[in-house]
Design a protein around this motif. Structure first.
Motif, short mmCIF file in Angstrom:
data_model
loop_
_atom_site.label_atom_id
_atom_site.label_comp_id
_atom_site.label_asym_id
_atom_site.label_seq_id
_atom_site.Cartn_x
_atom_site.Cartn_y
_atom_site.Cartn_z
N LYS A 51 13.51 -46.84 14.07
CA LYS A 51 14.94 -46.57 13.86
C LYS A 51 14.97 -45.44 12.57
CE LYS A 51 18.33 -49.45 14.41
NZ LYS A 51 19.17 -50.53 14.28
N LYS A 52 15.30 -44.22 13.02
CA LYS A 52 15.57 -43.27 11.87
C LYS A 52 16.20 -43.74 10.69
CE LYS A 52 15.32 -38.12 11.41
NZ LYS A 52 14.12 -38.31 10.18
N GLY A 53 15.75 -43.44 9.63
CA GLY A 53 16.50 -43.94 8.49
C GLY A 53 15.96 -45.32 8.01
N LEU A 54 15.65 -46.12 8.94
CA LEU A 54 15.24 -47.47 8.67
C LEU A 54 13.61 -47.78 9.20
CD1 LEU A 54 18.26 -49.38 10.06
CD2 LEU A 54 17.60 -48.89 7.73
N ARG A 55 13.09 -46.58 9.11
CA ARG A 55 11.55 -46.86 9.43
C ARG A 55 10.63 -47.37 8.43
NH1 ARG A 55 10.56 -40.88 11.74
NH2 ARG A 55 11.27 -40.25 9.68
N GLY A 56 11.04 -47.46 7.17
CA GLY A 56 10.08 -47.71 5.94
C GLY A 56 10.08 -49.46 6.01
N PRO A 78 -3.40 -45.26 14.61
CA PRO A 78 -3.29 -45.07 15.83
C PRO A 78 -2.22 -44.68 16.54
CG PRO A 78 -4.27 -47.19 15.32
CD PRO A 78 -3.64 -46.47 14.17
N VAL A 79 -0.81 -44.55 16.08
CA VAL A 79 0.24 -43.98 16.95
C VAL A 79 0.39 -42.77 16.15
CG1 VAL A 79 1.30 -46.21 17.57
CG2 VAL A 79 1.91 -45.28 15.40
N GLY A 80 -0.28 -42.10 15.14
CA GLY A 80 -0.09 -40.95 14.74
C GLY A 80 1.20 -40.67 13.84
N GLY A 81 1.72 -41.64 13.05
CA GLY A 81 2.87 -41.47 12.44
C GLY A 81 3.37 -43.12 12.16
N TRP A 82 5.02 -42.85 12.18
CA TRP A 82 5.63 -44.26 11.90
C TRP A 82 5.50 -45.38 12.84
CZ3 TRP A 82 8.42 -44.35 7.49
CH2 TRP A 82 8.70 -43.20 6.72
N HIS A 125 13.54 -51.81 13.84
CA HIS A 125 12.60 -51.84 14.96
C HIS A 125 11.21 -51.19 14.57
CE1 HIS A 125 16.32 -51.77 17.84
NE2 HIS A 125 16.20 -52.70 17.03
N TYR A 126 10.17 -52.08 14.76
CA TYR A 126 8.98 -51.46 14.77
C TYR A 126 8.07 -51.57 16.10
CZ TYR A 126 9.60 -52.39 9.82
OH TYR A 126 10.08 -52.62 8.44
N ASP A 127 7.33 -50.56 16.24
CA ASP A 127 6.36 -50.79 17.53
C ASP A 127 5.41 -51.93 17.49
OD1 ASP A 127 4.43 -50.29 19.58
OD2 ASP A 127 4.34 -48.17 19.00
N ALA A 158 1.70 -47.16 3.34
CA ALA A 158 1.08 -45.75 3.43
C ALA A 158 0.68 -45.61 4.94
CB ALA A 158 0.32 -45.25 2.51
N TRP A 159 -0.39 -46.54 5.27
CA TRP A 159 -0.88 -46.69 6.61
C TRP A 159 0.05 -46.72 7.70
CZ3 TRP A 159 -0.94 -50.25 10.60
CH2 TRP A 159 -2.02 -49.82 11.55
#
Length: 133
Positions: free
Chosen positions: A98-103, A90-94, A44-46, A82-83
């Motif tokens: 989904k933790k563990g699958l954010r990359g 703009p969202v200040g991070g990831w 999942h991505y924002d 990296a961005w």
């Protein structure tokens, strides 16, 4: 039928054109998200990452390395990956939710940007890049 829905997802390929995956827009906990399905793995991505990435690429003005990496691995500075996890975006991070699958932001979001006409993506075996249209 509108493309990008759960019933009719975008059919995409990774930048090297070696793997198929789908994406669709959805809402989770009142937030618009992108659901990326790669085999049995669901990321999942924002949803706002599309507009934010396009804006950043326009300001960057040139080709940028994708730099895809799993969440647990470090990224190469100056890449889309990296961005996509930087505290200065703009969202200040990831953008991955989904933790563990954010990359893998640099692997899966750029093909959708290209499909939607926001960017050009190279399609080499390695070292792919993106630039805004």
């Amino acid at each position: 039928m509108e493309e990008g829905t759960k019933e009719h997802p975008w059919q995409l390929k990774t930048p090297p054109l070696t793997s198929d995956f789908t994406m669709h827009k959805d809402v989770k906990d009142g937030k618009e998200i992108l659901v990326c399905t790669v085999g049995k793995t669901v990321l999942h991505y924002d949803y706002r990452c599309l507009a934010d990435l396009h804006e950043m690429l326009k300001k960057h003005g040139d080709w940028m390395d994708l730099g895809s990496a799993d969440e647990q691995k470090p990224t190469k500075d100056g890449t889309v990956e990296a961005w996509g996890r930087s505290e200065t975006n703009p969202v200040g991070g990831w953008y991955g939710l989904k933790k563990g699958l954010r990359g893998r932001f640099g692997m899966y979001v750029p093909p959708l940007m290209e499909k939607l006409g926001f960017a050009e993506v190279t399609h080499e075996a390695k070292g792919n890049q993106i630039r805004a249209k």
